[in-house]
Design a protein around this motif. Structure first.
Motif, PDB file in Angstrom:
ATOM      1  N   ARG A  21       9.001   7.989  -5.891  1.00  0.00           N
ATOM      2  CA  ARG A  21       9.835   7.823  -4.697  1.00  0.00           C
ATOM      3  C   ARG A  21       9.141   6.929  -3.674  1.00  0.00           C
ATOM      4  N   ARG A  22       7.850   7.174  -3.469  1.00  0.00           N
ATOM      5  CA  ARG A  22       7.111   6.359  -2.498  1.00  0.00           C
ATOM      6  C   ARG A  22       7.045   4.897  -2.946  1.00  0.00           C
ATOM      7  N   LEU A  23       6.860   4.712  -4.248  1.00  0.00           N
ATOM      8  CA  LEU A  23       6.835   3.345  -4.767  1.00  0.00           C
ATOM      9  C   LEU A  23       8.201   2.672  -4.605  1.00  0.00           C
ATOM     10  N   ALA A  24       9.266   3.384  -4.939  1.00  0.00           N
ATOM     11  CA  ALA A  24      10.605   2.812  -4.823  1.00  0.00           C
ATOM     12  C   ALA A  24      10.912   2.454  -3.368  1.00  0.00           C
ATOM     13  N   ASP A  25      10.597   3.375  -2.449  1.00  0.00           N
ATOM     14  CA  ASP A  25      10.824   3.102  -1.023  1.00  0.00           C
ATOM     15  C   ASP A  25       9.945   1.948  -0.548  1.00  0.00           C
ATOM     16  N   GLY A  26       8.688   1.956  -1.025  1.00  0.00           N
ATOM     17  CA  GLY A  26       7.766   0.903  -0.616  1.00  0.00           C
ATOM     18  C   GLY A  26       8.201  -0.466  -1.101  1.00  0.00           C
ATOM     19  N   LEU A  27       8.682  -0.541  -2.345  1.00  0.00           N
ATOM     20  CA  LEU A  27       9.154  -1.818  -2.881  1.00  0.00           C
ATOM     21  C   LEU A  27      10.363  -2.331  -2.108  1.00  0.00           C
ATOM     22  N   GLU A  28      11.278  -1.411  -1.787  1.00  0.00           N
ATOM     23  CA  GLU A  28      12.469  -1.810  -1.031  1.00  0.00           C
ATOM     24  C   GLU A  28      12.085  -2.349   0.344  1.00  0.00           C
ATOM     25  N   GLN A  29      11.152  -1.637   1.017  1.00  0.00           N
ATOM     26  CA  GLN A  29      10.718  -2.075   2.341  1.00  0.00           C
ATOM     27  C   GLN A  29       9.952  -3.394   2.256  1.00  0.00           C
ATOM     28  N   TYR A  30       9.147  -3.538   1.208  1.00  0.00           N
ATOM     29  CA  TYR A  30       8.373  -4.767   1.045  1.00  0.00           C
ATOM     30  C   TYR A  30       9.307  -5.963   0.909  1.00  0.00           C
ATOM     31  N   ARG A  31      10.372  -5.810   0.118  1.00  0.00           N
ATOM     32  CA  ARG A  31      11.313  -6.914  -0.067  1.00  0.00           C
ATOM     33  C   ARG A  31      12.007  -7.267   1.252  1.00  0.00           C
ATOM     34  N   SER A  74      -4.352  14.062  -5.082  1.00  0.00           N
ATOM     35  CA  SER A  74      -4.704  15.456  -5.375  1.00  0.00           C
ATOM     36  C   SER A  74      -3.478  16.308  -5.666  1.00  0.00           C
ATOM     37  N   THR A  75      -2.285  15.850  -5.240  1.00  0.00           N
ATOM     38  CA  THR A  75      -1.062  16.623  -5.491  1.00  0.00           C
ATOM     39  C   THR A  75      -0.580  16.483  -6.932  1.00  0.00           C
ATOM     40  N   GLY A  76      -0.907  15.353  -7.560  1.00  0.00           N
ATOM     41  CA  GLY A  76      -0.414  15.112  -8.915  1.00  0.00           C
ATOM     42  C   GLY A  76       1.094  14.996  -8.996  1.00  0.00           C
ATOM     43  N   ASP A  77       1.751  14.726  -7.868  1.00  0.00           N
ATOM     44  CA  ASP A  77       3.212  14.694  -7.795  1.00  0.00           C
ATOM     45  C   ASP A  77       3.739  13.346  -8.276  1.00  0.00           C
ATOM     46  N   LEU A  78       4.104  13.263  -9.562  1.00  0.00           N
ATOM     47  CA  LEU A  78       4.568  12.007 -10.132  1.00  0.00           C
ATOM     48  C   LEU A  78       5.905  11.566  -9.544  1.00  0.00           C
ATOM     49  N   GLU A  79       6.809  12.505  -9.386  1.00  0.00           N
ATOM     50  CA  GLU A  79       8.108  12.140  -8.822  1.00  0.00           C
ATOM     51  C   GLU A  79       7.958  11.659  -7.388  1.00  0.00           C
ATOM     52  N   GLY A  80       7.056  12.317  -6.661  1.00  0.00           N
ATOM     53  CA  GLY A  80       6.792  11.874  -5.301  1.00  0.00           C
ATOM     54  C   GLY A  80       6.207  10.474  -5.267  1.00  0.00           C
ATOM     55  N   LEU A  81       5.335  10.156  -6.229  1.00  0.00           N
ATOM     56  CA  LEU A  81       4.765   8.812  -6.306  1.00  0.00           C
ATOM     57  C   LEU A  81       5.853   7.787  -6.596  1.00  0.00           C
ATOM     58  N   TYR A 112       0.861  -1.182   0.000  1.00  0.00           N
ATOM     59  CA  TYR A 112       0.000   0.000   0.000  1.00  0.00           C
ATOM     60  C   TYR A 112       0.898   1.234   0.000  1.00  0.00           C
ATOM     61  N   VAL A 113       0.639   2.150  -0.938  1.00  0.00           N
ATOM     62  CA  VAL A 113       1.450   3.356  -1.079  1.00  0.00           C
ATOM     63  C   VAL A 113       0.598   4.572  -0.712  1.00  0.00           C
ATOM     64  N   ALA A 114       0.947   5.217   0.368  1.00  0.00           N
ATOM     65  CA  ALA A 114       0.161   6.347   0.863  1.00  0.00           C
ATOM     66  C   ALA A 114       0.506   7.619   0.092  1.00  0.00           C
ATOM     67  N   TRP A 115      -0.007   7.720  -1.122  1.00  0.00           N
ATOM     68  CA  TRP A 115       0.221   8.880  -1.995  1.00  0.00           C
ATOM     69  C   TRP A 115      -1.067   9.659  -2.117  1.00  0.00           C
ATOM     70  N   ASP A 116      -0.978  10.963  -2.001  1.00  0.00           N
ATOM     71  CA  ASP A 116      -2.169  11.811  -2.128  1.00  0.00           C
ATOM     72  C   ASP A 116      -2.357  12.168  -3.598  1.00  0.00           C
TER      73      ASP A 116
END
Length: 732
Positions: free
Chosen positions: A340-350, A331-338, A325-329
């Motif tokens: 980053r959250r995905l990359a961090d989330g994948l690393e933590q998931y592994r 409404s911000t439309g922040d692609l780079e932020g998404l 689960y990626v806690a991305w808002d």
């Protein structure tokens, strides 16, 4: 019944044999996703059959075999076993293992089931066979209905079972499917002679009756009772704590997905390990963003519930111990932020998955499998499910939908609890499950790959689409004609199947092939093709461009200036535009790919009357070399240069064929069919080659497959002539 669909038809059932009535009952149970999930649940009937050896009547257990799906099962999917021999296995087991303790002895019992086979039935029986054999009733249904699993996965599930069903259904705590659970059911039946069902903790529902129609109706009524109990207590959006993230419109969502999906596919593929040949275990995506899944992912409780994981064994075997689960808002439309959250989330998931494996492993556990998530949840975007093919990713999405419904039901009536991690691990890494995985056939050469074939509506392109599909590829059949593209995709879908997902589930469609219209001279049209490919499968791997044109002279025998431009637009610019738009996907994925452009031996052999065509193909040859340089080292680019391919080519309408026959002084019957005339012309061309054989679309398809496959992984910037041997085309 508003919570299930009643499908029993007396007229149809009466016309069937007892064994076929079991198949019929199974099919109509499996047809409703609210009753059981794809591939889940099993049914049985104890029938009197004639023993082929003695000629005497014997009682035989017919039970859904290992694997398969109730909705699509035929009689061949059912195992048949002597009931008395199955009962005798209790004595064998008593001498092998202490009751109540999971041990190797229980798994060893599976090896004894074949000794109980009736009439040499080759279907392997299910691990759930004892559940059916040891319940004395003639007919047994074991289903995985979301409503009942909601009860089974609630913190106070025993109390809730009594409250909903009274004494007619008994609750039992979680126990891994197998011989011990069958013995536990035998004791339940003996202790509760008036009961006609059991809620299996964390697992599902099993119920029985002496009549098959009565068993079917009982199954539906028990599910309905649980569903009505949940519905009366459901709090709507507040069941998941209310909305936390506001939804975004479809256009904004698709724009984000188009930017993120290829990169995400590359992330989960590159780190998934390698196949036997050393290539990446590429993943195929399925998207879901309907109101049901968005209600969950946009809610306050989604992060908490997602972290708990699923409950039913069938669910987490597909969806793993938990989703990401990626806690991305949104409404911000922040692609780079998404990202980053995905990359961090994948690393933590592994890391989490590795820790789960190390904490729960046994000395004889199989090696750790792919540590990447198969389900990713993102507010505003919905769910992205991954699998080795479209069928698997669709079913993974379907199973997590079931998990969400279970969470909703449990949270509505009580508190959702997941299966303990050790129990989950013992199912996921069960040695019997590992043995089943090891028996799976080796993956085909283009398994897990997405191949775009431009010009797939006919001729060489259609042959290429069929060739790569035969090697396991997911094929995007693109053509200027949407109808012919769709026709080729339909041919492949009928041949290779749409998978076992159920229509109407809210999950994005597509199977092993899709059709798409494209005008290669129009960048916007090519962009739509790339978008459709990404949204269907998550990305792309290989591209073959076979679209081309041979300009038709006007009444004076000349090719007009406009036709010259059209010829270069299609034969040269088209290949460039396709490569340029696909380049963004290749670079985002960072997975090796390949591109094959169809040129012609006319690029080398100058011929009278084909200046526009010959010049365009010469340019296409050099485009191959230029793109090989520009797209390296990630993408290999090669050319396929046919000699004249008459069979199935849209460039050879009957009028052109007759014109060519006249030009070469070949007598022909103008009333003959176009196919007859094409064969006549093809034979003439064949006699000019060294091999004396006509060049067919299949010849070109084989070469195209060779060039894009890993077999030519060190070849790029080359043009391969497939011309039967034209000395004039030998490179000097």
């Amino acid at each position: 019944m508003s919570h299930v669909t009643y499908l029993w038809d007396d007229a149809r059932a009466t016309a069937l044999s007892p064994a076929d009535r079991l198949v019929y009952r199974s099919n109509i149970l499996g047809a409703d996703q609210r009753i059981t999930n794809t591939g889940g649940g099993n049914t049985s009937a104890k029938l009197v059959e004639v023993d082929p050896l003695t000629g005497r009547p014997v009682r035989v257990l017919w039970v859904k075999g290992s694997g398969g799906d109730l909705r699509t099962s035929t009689r061949a999917n059912f195992a048949s076993l002597y009931q008395d021999r199955l009962m005798q296995l209790q004595e064998v087991y008593a001498g092998m293992s202490a009751r109540g303790v999971k041990s190797p002895a229980e798994d060893q019992m599976v090896g004894l089931y074949p000794h109980c086979t009736f009439n040499l039935n080759p279907r392997a029986t299910s691990i759930d066979t004892p559940l059916h054999a040891f319940v004395p009733a003639a007919h047994v249904d074991h289903m995985h209905p979301n409503a009942v699993i909601s009860v089974a996965a609630s913190r106070h599930s025993e109390r809730l079972t009594r409250e909903i069903y009274g004494d007619t259904v008994v609750w039992t705590p979680w126990q891994r499917p197998g011989f011990e659970l069958g013995l536990a059911l035998l004791e339940v039946v003996a202790a509760h002679p008036d009961a006609h069902g059991v809620v299996l903790g964390q697992h599902g529902l099993i119920n029985w009756a002496e009549d098959d129609k009565a068993c079917y109706e009982l199954t539906l009524s028990l599910i309905t009772k649980a569903a009505e109990y949940i519905e009366a207590r459901d709090k709507g959006e507040r069941t998941f704590g209310g909305q936390k993230y506001a939804p975004i419109d479809d256009a904004a969502r698709d724009a984000v997905l188009l930017q993120v999906l290829p990169w995400l596919r590359g992330q989960v593929s590159a780190s998934a390990g390698a196949t036997a040949d050393g290539s990446q275990k590429r993943m195929i995506a399925t998207l879901q963003h309907d109101a049901t899944i968005l209600r969950f992912v946009n809610s306050h409780d989604a992060a908490r519930l997602a972290e708990l994981g699923t409950s039913c064994p069938d669910h987490f075997l597909r969806t793993k111990i938990k989703p990401l689960y990626v806690a991305w808002d949104p409404s911000t439309g922040d692609l780079e932020g998404l990202r980053r959250r995905l990359a961090d989330g994948l690393e933590q998931y592994r890391r989490d998955y590795a820790a789960y494996y190390e904490a729960c492993r046994h000395p004889d556990s199989p090696a750790m499998r792919d540590p990447n998530p198969t389900v990713i949840l993102i507010p505003g975007l919905g769910m992205i499910a991954f699998g080795k093919d479209k069928s698997e990713s669709r079913v993974t999405a379907e199973f997590y939908n079931c998990a969400v419904e279970v969470m909703r039901g449990a949270e509505a009536i009580d508190e959702y609890v997941a299966l303990p991690q050790q129990e989950a691990f013992d199912i996921e890494y069960w040695l019997l499950e590992e043995a089943k995985l090891q028996r799976m056939p080796a993956e085909k050469a283009l398994a897990r790959r997405v191949v775009v074939v431009v010009g797939a509506g006919s001729g060489i392109g259609r042959a290429v689409a069929h060739r790569v599909a035969a090697e396991g590829a997911h094929v995007v059949c693109a053509d200027l004609s949407e109808d012919t593209a769709a026709a080729t995709a339909e041919e492949l879908t009928k041949k290779y199947g749409v998978g076992i997902g159920v229509a109407g589930s809210g999950i994005s469609g597509s199977g092993p092939a899709i059709g798409a219209a494209v005008d290669v001279t129009d960048r916007a049209s090519v962009q739509r093709l790339v978008r459709d490919t990404v949204m269907a499968y998550g990305g792309l791997d290989h591209v073959v461009v076979t679209a081309g044109i041979f300009p038709t002279p006007d009444a004076t025998g000349r090719v007009t200036d406009a036709m010259w431009r059209t010829t270069f637009d299609i034969n040269v610019l088209g290949g460039y535009l396709v490569a340029d738009e696909c380049r963004q996907v290749w670079e985002a994925q960072q997975l090796p790919g390949s591109l094959v452009l169809t040129t012609s031996v006319n690029a080398i052999v100058a011929k009278k009357g084909s200046a526009a065509y010959d010049a365009s193909k010469a340019a296409a040859n050099h485009l191959v070399r230029t793109l090989a340089v520009e797209l390296s080292p990630l993408v290999r680019v090669n050319g396929l240069a046919p000699a004249t391919v008459v069979q199935g080519s849209t460039m050879f309408p009957k009028e052109r064929v007759m014109s060519s026959l006249k030009k070469y002084g070949i007598a022909f019957d103008p009333d003959a069919s176009a196919d007859v005339l094409r064969r006549q012309l093809a034979e003439f061309y064949a006699q000019r080659t060294l091999t004396r054989q006509p060049i067919t679309p299949d010849d070109q398809a084989e070469a195209a497959y060779f060039l894009l496959s890993d077999r030519t992984g060190r070849i790029t910037g080359q043009v391969l002539n497939v011309d039967g041997g034209l000395p004039e085309a030998f490179v000097r």
